[in-house]
Each structure stands twice: as C-alpha cells, then as structure tokens.
Scaffold this motif. Structure first.
Motif, PDB file in Angstrom:
ATOM      1  N   SER A  30      12.776  44.818  -4.377  1.00  9.24           N
ATOM      2  CA  SER A  30      11.875  43.899  -3.696  1.00  9.24           C
ATOM      3  C   SER A  30      10.648  43.631  -4.545  1.00  9.24           C
ATOM      4  CB  SER A  30      11.488  44.440  -2.332  1.00  9.24           C
ATOM      5  OG  SER A  30      11.003  45.755  -2.495  1.00  9.24           O
ATOM      6  N   THR A  32       9.492  40.688  -5.129  1.00 10.92           N
ATOM      7  CA  THR A  32       8.708  39.613  -4.523  1.00 10.92           C
ATOM      8  C   THR A  32       7.533  40.142  -3.725  1.00 10.92           C
ATOM      9  OG1 THR A  32      10.593  39.582  -3.074  1.00 10.92           O
ATOM     10  CG2 THR A  32      10.152  37.578  -4.343  1.00 10.92           C
TER      11      THR A  32
ATOM     12  N   ASP B 381      18.619  33.658  -4.687  1.00 10.95           N
ATOM     13  CA  ASP B 381      17.214  34.041  -4.607  1.00 10.95           C
ATOM     14  C   ASP B 381      16.307  33.096  -5.378  1.00 10.95           C
ATOM     15  OD1 ASP B 381      18.137  36.072  -3.107  1.00 10.95           O
ATOM     16  OD2 ASP B 381      18.014  37.596  -4.673  1.00 10.95           O
ATOM     17  N   ASP B 407      18.954  40.439   1.028  1.00 15.90           N
ATOM     18  CA  ASP B 407      18.322  41.645   0.511  1.00 15.90           C
ATOM     19  C   ASP B 407      16.963  41.352  -0.114  1.00 15.90           C
ATOM     20  OD1 ASP B 407      19.484  40.377  -1.625  1.00 15.90           O
ATOM     21  OD2 ASP B 407      21.098  41.840  -1.821  1.00 15.90           O
ATOM     22  N   VAL B 408      16.364  40.250   0.303  1.00 18.74           N
ATOM     23  CA  VAL B 408      15.051  39.855  -0.220  1.00 18.74           C
ATOM     24  C   VAL B 408      13.963  40.228   0.782  1.00 18.74           C
ATOM     25  CG1 VAL B 408      13.630  37.867  -0.848  1.00 18.74           C
ATOM     26  CG2 VAL B 408      16.044  37.906  -1.461  1.00 18.74           C
ATOM     27  N   ASP B 409      12.850  40.727   0.269  1.00 23.65           N
ATOM     28  CA  ASP B 409      11.685  40.938   1.123  1.00 23.65           C
ATOM     29  C   ASP B 409      10.947  39.604   1.250  1.00 23.65           C
ATOM     30  OD1 ASP B 409       9.269  41.439   2.259  1.00 23.65           O
ATOM     31  OD2 ASP B 409       8.734  43.110   0.974  1.00 23.65           O
TER      32      ASP B 409
END
Lengths: 276, 738
Positions: A30, A32, B381, B407-409
């Motif tokens: 993560s 980002t 993404d 699976d990305v924040d």
C-alpha cells in the motif's frame, strides 16, 4: 516540493510496475497510502477546487434533537372535519380510511438518481383528533441517517396508507434503497400507497402549464406560498449547513417541506369532493 | 441436452465441471468452437434448478449477449427447465427492467451496463445479488489494455457490492487462446483461478492463407494496397457463391470496401442488397437488422470492423478475409474462427497491409503458427482509472476507514474526492454527498466522455445517423470530411465541438478523406534511466500534444491524392508515461556528421523500435505510439513522402536541422492514455532486447533503402546513406560498449 515529486514517482512507478508481466498476482504494497492528494492531483493533472469550510453564527434549527444529528419538529394545526372514510373512486380504489393516511414527502440531496442520492429530511402529516399533525425529521450529520429511517419506520403501521405526490416513483423507491443500505430490510414493502399525482393528472391534465404540486395548489386549492424556497435549492441548503454554513436556507427547506405535506392533505380532500 | 445434440462431455468440459463443483474460480482458454459455453452453462443451470442460484453473464458486446440469451432460452424451452433468462442492457425497455431484476435467474449484460446501469442501482437488485452464485465472463482476452483495466475495476466494485449482500460469487471465465489465461483471469478478478487450457474437441479443417500483395514499387518497397487485394479476393469468393466476411481495421475502411463490393454486386437498386456493412457507430436497430439478414442467409458479403469478431451468430460462412493483421494472434484466430463453425472446412485469408506489423507477420509465418500465444495485460491500478472507479465505488457504498479497494489502499483518492466536496468524512465513513451520478462520466472504452452524434441536414432534415466516440472525432468529423454510413457519403459541413455534434449533408463525390495528424512530446519528469550503448535510455512522464492539421482527399480506385484541406480543431493534450532513447550530441556528431542524416537515422530507428515494441508487449496499436523530437519540445520530426526527416515547430513551420540551437534527437515510445497504462516501464526494462531486435529487423530486411516492414518507406536517392543504413548506425550506437 522534492518530497511530493518523490512520492509522485513512487506512485507512477507503482502504476507502471503493476502492469509488468502479470504472471504472479502479488498484492500491491500500500504505497499509495504514503502519497498525499496534492501529489496525486499533480500526477492526474486535476485542478484543485477545494471547498472552503464555512463558519456561520446562525446554526439554529427548530425542534428537538432526538439523537445527535437527528432533529424532530412537531406541530399541530387546525384542520377541517374529516369523515372516517372518504370516497376513493377518484383514485379508482375502495373507501379511504382517513385515520390511517400518512401524507409524506422527502427532501433529497439531488436528482441524479442511483444509490448515492439520500433523503436528509422526511416530512409527514396525519389527521389526529380534529387537527393535522405535521412531523418532520431532519439529519444534520450523515451518520444520523439510520436513526432518521428508524424514526420514520416507527411511524408506520401495517395498515398505514401512505399518501404522496409522485412518491411511488420517487420518494418511496429512494427510501427503500436507503433502508437497504442501512440494512434495515424493506419496511415500505406491503404498505399501501396512494400517489395523488395520477388522479391529479387525470383531472387537470392540460389545464395549467404543468402538473407540479406548486402549480396545482395555487390554481386548484388557492394556496399562495410566500418567499418559498424552490425545491431545487434544497440540496445546496443542506450541504452548506452540513459544512458549517448558515441555517437560514435550511429553515426555508423545513417551511417548504411543511407546506408540501399540508397541501397533500388538502389535495386529497379536494380531489375527493370535486369528483363527486 | 441430448435434444440439443450434446451426447457427452469433452475432457476439458468435465474438468471444468469438477473444478466449479469444488467451488473454485475457473478460466477456460481453448480454441474457438470447442464448446466453451457448455463449461459454464452446465454449473449455472444445475445450480439454478437445484437451489435457485442466480448467475450474471458478462459479454463484451450487446450483440454477443443477445445471441447467448437466444441460445439459453432455446435450451431452457427444449429441456423444459423453466429457467428465466434475460438480457439487461441499454436497449432493454423500461417496463421489463423491474421483472428482470426480481425474477431473472440468468441476467446477461456487458461491462458497460454493469458499470453504469446495475451497480449504481444495486439496492434495486438486492434479491438478485443476495442469491448470486456465478459470474460468467466470456471473451476475457478482449479485456486488455485500457478497457481491461477498467473492467478489472468494475469487477472490484461488483465484488464489493456482492459482499454487502453477503454473496461471494464464483467466477467462470473464458478466453480465446492466449499465453497467460490464468494470470490474466486472476488479474481481472483479483483472486486465484484454476486454468483449463487443453481442448478435447475436434475442429473443422481450417486453411489459412497469408497473402502479401505484390511489390509495385521496388524502390520504395511499396506493395499493392491491401485494400485493393482484399477487394479482389472478396469479389472472387462472392462470385464463386461463397458466403464471405471481410474484416477491416477502421470504420472508414469498412465503408470504402463496402462501396467497392456494392458497386459490383448491388448495382441494381430494385433488388435486395447482397452486401452489407457492420460496424460500431450504427444505430442499434440497424445493427439488429443486419444481424437478422445475415442469419437468414440473405446476405452474400459482409464487411465489418472487430464489432463482429466475437461470437455474434450470423449463420455459417465459407470465407473470412482479413484486410490487415488484427494486431494479435488471438484476434486473428478469433476472426478466422468465424468461418466454418460447424466442423466444415473453411478458408481464412490474411491480406497483409504495408503496416510493419503485417509485414513482420507475413514474412515470418512461423511467428504466426508456432509462436507462443501472446499475453493480455492490464494495469488495474493505473491512477486515472483507479480514481474514476473509486469515485463510482464510493457512490455505491460508503468506504469505511481502512477498507481496501481490490488490494489498493484508497485513502489518498478518498481524501482527494473529499477535498473536491464529493465525499464527506463522518465517523469513519466516507459518505457520498454530491448531486451527481459518477458512472455516467466514466466510459470504459475511451479516454474522454462525450460521443459525437452525426446529424444529417440534407433537405432540411434533422436526423441522427451515426455516433462517433470522442477520441475518433478529430480524425473523422473535421469540417470537409467525407463521413460514410453504409457506404453512402456525407460531407461534414459544420462541427459543433462543444455541443458534440457534426452536421452533415448527403453528397456525391468520388473521393474519401484521410486526416493528417502530428504529435509533439516534452519530457516533464525523468523517473529512471540507464546506459544504452553510448547513449541513454530513460522512462518518465511526458506531455503530449496531438494536432490534426489538415486532411487529404483520396480518389476512389486510383487512390491518388487529389487535394488538401485545413483543419482547425483544439489540440488533444495529455500527460502520460514514455520510454525514450538519446545519444549525446558529440557521439552523434562523430557518428554522422550531417544533422539531416542524424535525424533520418533517428526517425528510421524509431520506426523499427516501435515495430518490435508492439510485438514485445502485444500492445494494441492505439495504446502505444511513437514520436521523434527534441526532448524539450522545441521541435518534432516527421518523415516526408520519401523517408527523409523534416523538422517542424509546433506551429507547423519548417525548421532547418542545421540551424536548430540544441540538437538532441530523441526516440519516444509512449502510452497513449492520460497517466499511462504501464507499457513504457516494462519496455524500459527490456530496452537492450528491443534495440537488439530492432537491429536484427532492419538488417534482415531485403529492401534497399527502407520499406514499411523495417524503417518505413524510403527512396534510394543513390547518394548519401539510406535511412536503413542510418538506422543500423543509430541502433548500433545504442548497443555499443561505451
């Protein structure tokens, strides 16, 4: 600036790397999370339109706070004598039990449609002991929405007759969606609903410029509203209050919604009597 | 089943059955017509009958969805299964929608409708989602690049909504033969899947002819046009009584070829048409009409874009002619697979165009028949795409603090949306508060929203006759353009850019038009770099400006250029990622003293690098583009008609290379999508291999100075160096040991 650029690189690299031979599906770290929105904005070339937080002195709304973020106003006003049963033939239905009628109208965050539109105010009126009782629920936080829905649900009984103007296509489905989202089941299902738009249209179609409630009440009921807030300004009024703005326009929405449910009761009587 | 001619299961079908019964996600990648649809029909129908489980089918096109529904309804009727099947798409009448939402056992739709019409209204579908057990996604090899990246995010949203209703559906995916079916399926659904890639089905004999048009100009290495050859082959086939389908690469080419065939076969207007065109941009009624006529066998020749590539049932065909290589091996087999579905022999003819990829394929037949099938790639993404779908997802259900998207924040994206006043953070939830419907503004298939409509104003009419997507509009709808619909020419008289309308009138001309466009790049940010021989190779962020400067008028049949016209349209600008190669000025001077030679060498090398890069990453031609310019955007270069470079400033003025202040010619390959789609970084990592392959390509070519298969068409002027020779020098310098 340099840190922003580094983060931007990180982000861009991540976007690129994800696409590299997708042979092994690895969960993306993560990264980002460490990137701030201005870096993202720079990468995406999106103009910044930050909304300024408002700080108004005038935050007073009428009524009582039931739970934090949910207000209730309740007013009883004189009403004509209403028989226990009204002839329902104008609406192509059986006799209408007036004690069970619940006139309702919602104010919403817009007309865009879909599950992202919510009601921030539900007004309802009913005849009680020779008077018309008008109750209005207003939320001042998004978090209080389930409490508002719960309060409205408590006003419904199995034999309630909902009465609305265009509510079959608009207000009821919208509330049904909000009940779903709040995981509160489908309390509107199975409750009888009389939408006065259809009998009104049958009666007055082509008579005036349109069949909106305001047009009908002015021409058919002789009701004149003074400094009424147009319904289309309601979403902005609530949003501005939510962000700390003045309560003045939101009080205007309350008056507007109040008049709507009062008019609904008068319209039902009018349609019944003018059909005889 | 038996009534439908199904006697037993093939091995791969049995395998698929067992895997689905174990509850696993399955991807089936077997050749066309191997009975893939039975692999998913079986578990879906069994589950619907035994436990009222519901299924969602996704097909890439509406036509394909309608076809499947017809099959399923027939199956249900023949077996008296009582399964309710319906398509739900933009053409579904309003009064049927409620019934489908409540009662449909199998709902067949497309990703666009799921994205814009179903997910944003999911509460109306509550019962459906609560019982949703299977999600079927067919033709997943078409979900690649930008489109595929969008679809992967739509699936993330679907799973999120399903989870809200307590459903955890199983995915069954199907694909044409691609090299990474398992990985691609897993990238799309974000979960592990079992892959079934062996087919136990017999297939009809298929003859594939690779047709390279004869060389007509040995100097330039120019061959007869694929267009004229395709026309000849199709004409001969139709005359011989064979039902023929012609695939063309562009909408304009569909119209041109339709006109040529109609001139021969539909010269008598009193008889029903034997030739029809089929492409995107026609109105739905017109397409349905064409499909019916084809199925009924009234049509002898069809000319189509890839719109027909996927299994739309149009009856049996004998011959498929491809006007140009479709850009992928999977796509080629898919199209040729349209001929002779029912185990009869069939012929597919691939007519190579002068496009370098075509020439590459046609000269290396082994590449076509033996090469490992290519890989489909997506970049779910990608920040621009991600932001769009997080916006849509936040509309559908509020994000909770700490919740992941796939699976990305999503936190940074949510903060950005909150700053814009779209979301309102309230006690750990991001609530949607804007009065908008975000899915409408996000098109899965093109960069910008807003299709253009084409309005016919002939004789005071006001009829919409076609639609053109935003990105094609500057190339198709400039004032003066000849716009063809069913090979009837219309001239664009007025283009209302803001209003997204083009006004046309019926015209009679003997030419069609072709846009002239050019591109300029400027480096904004270098992310990383490495040594490439005596120069360097880098990747980073660039600013791209694309301008349509004018158009050519090209006469029918002779294809001679009979005039030019100017175009005044807004520039298309974007920021994207790119990979680029440079040689320092002193190395260049030493290598090639003349700046003109340096420029020609870079243009030629760029051409060859672009060819091998497209093959290497199997990019859609529109997703990866090339350009040669100075790194600071001062000038850009284009080859003239003879393969010699010209320098231009962005204003279009010619520049003498010898007089330019700084002269660092740069080869760019860039992602043709705002923010990039993740093509250029893998290219940068593979740069030594690309340069080596480009070198091999140029050296192995048997042309003189340069041809469309290597460095682009070039004349051998007899003096100085040929572009081919110059390209080898530049490419060698990019590999030399420093």
């Amino acid at each position: 600036m340099t840190t922003a650029l580094n983060r931007l690189r990180l982000l861009a690299r991540q976007a690129g790397r994800q696409a590299a031979p997708a042979s092994a599906r690895q969960p993306a770290p993560s990264v980002t999370a460490s990137v701030d929105s201005s870096a993202l904005r720079a990468l995406l070339r999106i103009r910044h339109r930050q909304i300024t937080p408002l700080r108004s002195e005038d935050r007073e709304l009428p009524g009582v706070e039931l739970v934090p973020g949910l207000r209730l106003t309740e007013v009883r006003q004189p009403a004509p004598d209403v028989p226990a049963l009204l002839d329902g033939s104008f609406a192509r239905r059986e006799a209408i039990p007036t004690a069970q009628a619940l006139f309702f109208d919602t104010e919403t965050t817009g007309l865009a449609g879909g599950v992202g539109t919510r009601a921030f105010m539900i007004g309802a009126s009913d005849w009680m002991g020779g008077q018309l009782r008008v109750r209005q629920l207003t939320i001042t936080t998004t978090g209080a929405e389930p409490a508002m829905l719960e309060a409205f649900r408590s006003w419904l009984r199995q034999d309630t007759l909902l009465v609305s103007y265009n509510g079959r296509s608009y207000d009821a489905p919208l509330l049904a969606g909000r009940f779903r989202l709040a995981r509160m089941g489908a309390p509107l299902q199975g409750i009888d609903h009389l939408d006065l738009l259809y009998p009104t249209r049958r009666r007055y179609k082509g008579r005036w410029e349109n069949c909106r409630l305001a047009t009908i009440e002015r021409n058919a009921l002789g009701i004149v509203r003074e400094d009424d807030l147009p319904g289309s300004e309601a979403p902005a009024a609530w949003l501005s209050y939510l962000r700390g703005g003045s309560a003045a326009t939101l009080r205007g929405v309350l008056r507007h919604n109040h008049q709507d449910v009062v008019t609904l009761a008068a319209l039902l009587l009018h349609l019944r009597s003018s059909s005889a | 089943m038996r009534n439908r001619g199904v006697e037993g299961l093939y091995a791969h079908q049995g395998e698929a059955w067992e895997a689905t019964q174990r509850g696993e996600h399955v991807v089936i990648a077997t050749p066309t017509a191997s009975g893939k649809s039975l692999c998913y029909t079986l578990p879906v129908v069994a589950a619907a009958m035994t436990r009222q489980a519901k299924a969602l089918y996704l097909f890439p096109t509406k036509a394909l969805a309608q076809d499947q529904v017809a099959e399923l309804i027939e199956l249900s009727r023949a077996g008296e299964l009582g399964i309710r099947v319906a398509t739900f798409d933009g053409d579904t009448p309003g009064d049927q929608r409620q019934a489908i939402r409540l009662n449909g056992d199998i709902v067949v739709t497309n990703p666009d409708m799921l994205h814009q019409g179903i997910l944003p209204h999911h509460t109306k579908w509550a019962q459906f989602f609560e019982s949703l057990q299977y999600v079927i996604i067919d033709e997943i090899h078409t979900y690649k690049g930008v489109f595929g990246s969008h679809v992967a995010n739509v699936l993330r949203r679907l799973k999120r909504v399903c989870a809200f209703y307590g459903a955890n559906p199983q995915f069954i995916l199907c694909s044409a033969t691609i090299g990474n079916a398992k990985a691609h399926a897993e990238a799309l659904i974000g979960e592990d899947a079992i892959a079934i890639i062996e087919s136990g089905a017999p297939s009809g004999e298929k003859h594939v002819l690779l047709w390279n048009p004869p060389v007509v100009n040995p100097d330039l290495g120019l061959r007869a046009s694929a267009r004229s050859q395709t026309n000849r082959i199709a004409r001969a086939a139709i005359k011989a009584g064979l039902k023929t389908l012609v695939f063309a690469q562009s909408r304009t080419m569909v119209e041109v070829l339709t006109k040529y065939l109609k001139d021969v076969f539909d010269s008598d207007p009193r008889k029903p048409a034997r030739i029809r065109a089929y492409r995107g941009g026609y109105l739905p009624t017109e397409r349905r009409d064409a499909e019916r006529a084809m199925r009924a066998g009234h049509i002898d020749g069809i000319v189509s874009t890839s719109a027909l590539e996927l299994g739309v049932d149009i009856g049996s065909l004998d011959v498929v002619v491809l006007n140009g290589y479709p850009g992928s091996i999977a796509g080629t087999w898919q199209r040729i697979g349209r001929a002779g579905r029912r185990q009869q022999a069939a012929v597919g003819v691939l007519v190579a165009s002068s496009d370098p990829l075509d020439q590459y394929v046609v000269r290396n037949p082994g590449f076509f028949s033996d090469a490992a099938p290519e890989h489909a790639r997506i970049a779910p993404d990608q920040p621009v795409i991600l932001l769009d779908h997080i916006r849509c997802a936040a509309f559908e259900l509020p994000f909770r603090a700490g919740e992941l998207f796939g699976d990305v924040d999503p936190t940074v994206y949510l903060e950005l949306l909150a700053e814009d006043g779209v979301l309102h953070p309230d006690s750990g939830r991001w609530e949607w508060i804007a009065d908008s419907y975000p899915a409408i503004a996000v098109s899965l298939r093109s960069v910008a929203d807003g299709n253009f409509v084409v309005v016919d104003r002939t004789d005071g009419r006001q009829t919409i006759i076609a639609e053109v997507d935003f990105s094609s509009a500057p190339l198709m709808l400039y004032e003066g353009a000849i716009h063809m619909v069913q090979s009837t020419p219309y001239q664009v008289e007025h283009l209302d850019w803001e209003g997204r309308k083009a006004f046309v009138t019926r015209t009679r001309v003997d030419y069609y038009t072709d846009a002239i466009d050019y591109t300029k790049l400027k480096v904004l940010e270098r992310f990383d770099g490495c040594v490439a021989g005596r120069g360097g190779c880098h990747h980073g962020e660039v600013h791209v400006v694309r301008r349509v400067s004018g158009y050519k008028k090209i006469r029918y049949y002779t294809h001679e250029n009979i005039g030019y016209g100017p175009v005044n349209l807004p520039d298309q600008e974007m920021h994207t990622s790119a990979v680029w190669w440079q040689l320092p000025q002193h190395v260049l001077e030493e290598l090639l003293p003349s700046r003109q030679d340096q420029l020609d060498g870079f243009l030629a090398a760029a051409y060859a690098l672009h060819v091998v890069a497209k093959v290497a990453v199997m990019a859609d031609a529109v997703d990866l583009q090339r350009a040669v310019g100075s790194g600071d955007g001062a000038w850009f270069a284009q080859a003239d008609g003879r393969g010699r470079g010209q320098l231009r400033t962005m204003e279009g003025g010619l520049l003498d290379p010898a007089k330019a202040d700084s002269f660092v010619p740069t080869v760019f390959l860039y992602d043709n999508y705002p923010g990039g789609v993740g093509l250029s970084e893998p290219l940068w990592r593979r740069q030594p291999e690309l340069v080596r392959k480009a070198q091999e390509l140029v050296e192995a070519c048997d042309c003189k100075a340069g041809c469309p298969a290597c460095v682009g068409p070039a004349l051998d002027s007899g003096k100085g160096h040929t572009p081919r020779a110059l390209a080898t020098r530049v490419l060698a310098a990019l590999q030399a040991q420093a």
